[in-house]
Design an enzyme around this catalytic site. Structure first.
Site, PDB file in Angstrom:
ATOM      1  N   ASP A 112       0.961  -1.247  -0.105  1.00  0.00           N
ATOM      2  CA  ASP A 112       0.010   0.033   0.013  1.00  0.00           C
ATOM      3  C   ASP A 112       0.865   1.068  -0.125  1.00  0.00           C
ATOM      4  OD1 ASP A 112      -1.784   2.202   1.243  1.00  0.00           O
ATOM      5  OD2 ASP A 112      -3.118   0.510   1.036  1.00  0.00           O
ATOM      6  N   ILE A 113       0.641   2.213  -0.611  1.00  0.00           N
ATOM      7  CA  ILE A 113       1.240   3.548  -0.724  1.00  0.00           C
ATOM      8  C   ILE A 113       1.323   4.220   0.591  1.00  0.00           C
ATOM      9  CG2 ILE A 113      -0.577   4.857  -1.523  1.00  0.00           C
ATOM     10  CD1 ILE A 113       1.320   6.183  -3.514  1.00  0.00           C
ATOM     11  N   HIS A 160      -9.752  -4.621  -4.538  1.00  0.00           N
ATOM     12  CA  HIS A 160      -8.568  -4.753  -3.877  1.00  0.00           C
ATOM     13  C   HIS A 160      -8.807  -5.301  -2.067  1.00  0.00           C
ATOM     14  CE1 HIS A 160      -9.350  -0.432  -3.304  1.00  0.00           C
ATOM     15  NE2 HIS A 160      -8.492  -0.521  -2.242  1.00  0.00           N
ATOM     16  N   LEU A 161      -8.234  -6.358  -1.859  1.00  0.00           N
ATOM     17  CA  LEU A 161      -8.174  -6.555  -0.530  1.00  0.00           C
ATOM     18  C   LEU A 161      -6.962  -6.229   0.555  1.00  0.00           C
ATOM     19  CD1 LEU A 161      -9.006  -8.858   1.610  1.00  0.00           C
ATOM     20  CD2 LEU A 161      -7.234 -10.401   0.489  1.00  0.00           C
ATOM     21  N   HIS A 162      -7.172  -5.386   1.432  1.00  0.00           N
ATOM     22  CA  HIS A 162      -6.233  -4.974   2.270  1.00  0.00           C
ATOM     23  C   HIS A 162      -5.715  -6.044   3.271  1.00  0.00           C
ATOM     24  CE1 HIS A 162      -6.369  -0.703   1.596  1.00  0.00           C
ATOM     25  NE2 HIS A 162      -7.537  -1.006   1.218  1.00  0.00           N
TER      26      HIS A 162
END
Length: 196
Positions: A79-80, A149-151
């Protein structure tokens, strides 16, 4: 009561404004295709692939993002704005909208299972305990990129107060992967009951 940071107050103000507006109930642009699609792709919009950041990353067009994992249908990258030591996004290569608009098809259920499996594998490869993790999805409209999208976040106990609010399970804006699996199974059983 603990004093809330300015970022937390801004977040809660955003939620208040959003829930009181028509935007919360609006369908995203990715639902511009026919909702009656018989092949289960009603939540895919043709043409979004060129504008979508995650599609560009999945194609390898974004040189600033390192792919940590890639197979025929899924990529994983950091993740950014990581919220803990390990914060990965598990993303299907094919452009698909948010989980909120899934209908419970077998393909959708398989995709969610695959995303979770890849996320678990990423943590296991890095010898991270699966006991202190957060696997989940932001519920539309509370996401910054309109691509499924899955975190995958670990250790969840090291997240800041603001991060815990943003990724709070059972909230209106974030749902766990387990909840999504159960939700899709329920939708599928309801569709089966209607058809019988």
């Amino acid at each position: 009561l603990p004093e809330l940071s300015p970022a937390t107050l801004i977040f809660f103000k955003y939620c208040q404004v959003f829930f009181s507006s028509q935007l919360f109930f609006a369908r995203p642009a990715c639902l511009a295709v026919s909702m009656a699609s018989s092949d289960g792709t009603a939540w895919v919009k043709k043409g979004n692939e060129e504008r979508c950041l995650f599609c560009r990353i999945a194609r390898g067009d974004d040189s600033s993002t390192e792919l940590l994992y890639e197979d025929e249908g899924i990529v994983v990258f950091q993740d950014i704005r990581p919220r803990s030591q390990h914060h990965y996004l598990v993303v299907p290569k094919h452009h698909q909208c948010n989980v909120k608009f899934m209908t419970g098809t077998a393909e959708e259920q398989e995709l969610i299972d695959k995303l979770v499996s890849v996320g678990r594998s990423m943590l296991e490869e890095r010898q991270v305990s699966l006991e202190d993790t957060r696997f989940g999805f932001h519920w539309s409209p509370f996401h910054s990129v309109d691509h499924l999208h899955l975190h995958v976040i670990a250790p969840a106990s090291q997240m800041s107060l603001t991060s815990r609010a943003v990724f709070m399970p059972k909230s209106l804006w974030f749902v766990t992967a387990d909840w999504v699996v159960n939700h899709l199974q329920k939708l599928a059983s309801e569709q089966t009951a209607v058809c019988e």
